[in-house]
Write a protein that holds these residues in place. Structure first.
Motif, PDB file in Angstrom:
ATOM      1  N   LYS A 276       0.870  -1.177   0.000  1.00  0.00           N
ATOM      2  CA  LYS A 276       0.000   0.000   0.000  1.00  0.00           C
ATOM      3  C   LYS A 276       0.913   1.235   0.000  1.00  0.00           C
ATOM      4  CE  LYS A 276      -3.088  -0.055   3.283  1.00  0.00           C
ATOM      5  NZ  LYS A 276      -3.968  -0.303   4.429  1.00  0.00           N
ATOM      6  N   PRO A 277       1.472   1.568  -1.159  1.00  0.00           N
ATOM      7  CA  PRO A 277       2.473   2.638  -1.200  1.00  0.00           C
ATOM      8  C   PRO A 277       1.888   4.035  -1.045  1.00  0.00           C
ATOM      9  CG  PRO A 277       2.050   1.836  -3.405  1.00  0.00           C
ATOM     10  CD  PRO A 277       1.266   0.951  -2.469  1.00  0.00           C
TER      11      PRO A 277
ATOM     12  N   ASN B 269      -4.135  14.809   6.845  1.00  0.00           N
ATOM     13  CA  ASN B 269      -4.572  14.098   5.640  1.00  0.00           C
ATOM     14  C   ASN B 269      -4.473  14.999   4.413  1.00  0.00           C
ATOM     15  OD1 ASN B 269      -5.659  11.675   4.431  1.00  0.00           O
ATOM     16  ND2 ASN B 269      -7.521  12.876   4.089  1.00  0.00           N
ATOM     17  N   ASP B 270      -4.842  16.271   4.574  1.00  0.00           N
ATOM     18  CA  ASP B 270      -4.738  17.228   3.466  1.00  0.00           C
ATOM     19  C   ASP B 270      -3.286  17.393   3.023  1.00  0.00           C
ATOM     20  OD1 ASP B 270      -7.472  17.582   3.564  1.00  0.00           O
ATOM     21  OD2 ASP B 270      -7.369  19.507   4.632  1.00  0.00           O
TER      22      ASP B 270
ATOM     23  N   LEU C 171       1.073  16.083  -1.018  1.00  0.00           N
ATOM     24  CA  LEU C 171       2.386  15.540  -1.372  1.00  0.00           C
ATOM     25  C   LEU C 171       2.296  14.217  -2.121  1.00  0.00           C
ATOM     26  CD1 LEU C 171       4.357  16.298   1.919  1.00  0.00           C
ATOM     27  CD2 LEU C 171       4.547  17.498  -0.273  1.00  0.00           C
ATOM     28  N   TYR C 172       1.275  13.439  -1.795  1.00  0.00           N
ATOM     29  CA  TYR C 172       1.118  12.097  -2.357  1.00  0.00           C
ATOM     30  C   TYR C 172      -0.326  11.916  -2.850  1.00  0.00           C
ATOM     31  CZ  TYR C 172       5.212  11.286   0.669  1.00  0.00           C
ATOM     32  OH  TYR C 172       6.419  11.346   1.297  1.00  0.00           O
ATOM     33  N   PRO C 173      -0.653  12.430  -4.026  1.00  0.00           N
ATOM     34  CA  PRO C 173      -2.045  12.378  -4.494  1.00  0.00           C
ATOM     35  C   PRO C 173      -2.602  10.965  -4.680  1.00  0.00           C
ATOM     36  CG  PRO C 173      -0.596  13.366  -6.151  1.00  0.00           C
ATOM     37  CD  PRO C 173       0.231  13.130  -4.942  1.00  0.00           C
TER      38      PRO C 173
END
Length: 188
Positions: free
Chosen positions: A87-88, A158-159, A164-166
């Motif tokens: 789960k990257p 979380n935002d 950073l990681y969409p």
């Protein structure tokens, strides 16, 4: 168990019989030391970030400093140093076929009661026709990891993660689960 894994690997891959067992053991120890060094550099950075700016600041460490640590260790050691997961969070954390199989094996071992902190795998495999050392060491989910990787990540955090990681999928973990693994490879 370490000798068993090496023995199973060597019997499963005939081309590795040419490998000197002392060299193989030396390479496995070298990879273990790199995993320890990676963690030894990353943990203090995360700790400092948590103390100085909380989890939102710690996300920057994972985003910026962890890849730099991996890059520096790669340059210094000659190993390709990375972290991967089923789960990257980061694009570079996508597991290849060998890493996926190893992570699934880690999950099976954990389900059978093995200590996640001790799970590792070392093999010599062919990568693009080249005999290659592969090593993975499981990364268990610690209490501090749950802040960003657990089921209840605060909205502001979380935002930041999503910015950073969409394509992040690295959430919903519980304490002690396999979060991912250090993954190293080096051509023989």
């Amino acid at each position: 168990m370490q000798r068993l894994l090496i023995g199973l690997t060597l019997s499963a891959l005939p081309f590795t019989l040419m490998a000197n067992s002392d060299t193989t053991e030396s390479k496995q120890n070298e990879a273990r030391a790199l995993a320890k060094e990676f963690l030894g550099q990353l943990q203090p950075e995360l700790g400092k970030a948590m103390k100085s700016g909380g989890p939102i600041h710690a996300v920057d460490v994972c985003h910026d400093k962890a890849p730099q640590i991996a890059k520096d260790l790669s340059a210094a050691s000659g190993w390709d140093v990375n972290r991967v997961s089923l789960k990257p969070r980061a694009e570079r954390a996508q597991a290849d076929a060998w890493e996926t199989a190893t992570l699934q094996w880690f999950e099976q071992q954990a389900a059978a009661g093995q200590d996640v902190k001790k799970l590792e795998k070392f093999e010599i495999v062919k990568v693009d026709g080249q005999a290659t050392y592969r090593y993975m060491k499981a990364i268990p989910t610690a209490e501090v990891c749950l802040t960003c990787h657990g089921a209840n990540v605060p909205a502001a955090l979380n935002d930041k993660v999503k910015a950073l990681y969409p394509h992040d999928t690295a959430t919903g973990y519980t304490l002690g689960q396999i979060r991912g693994a250090f993954s190293f490879k080096q051509a023989q």
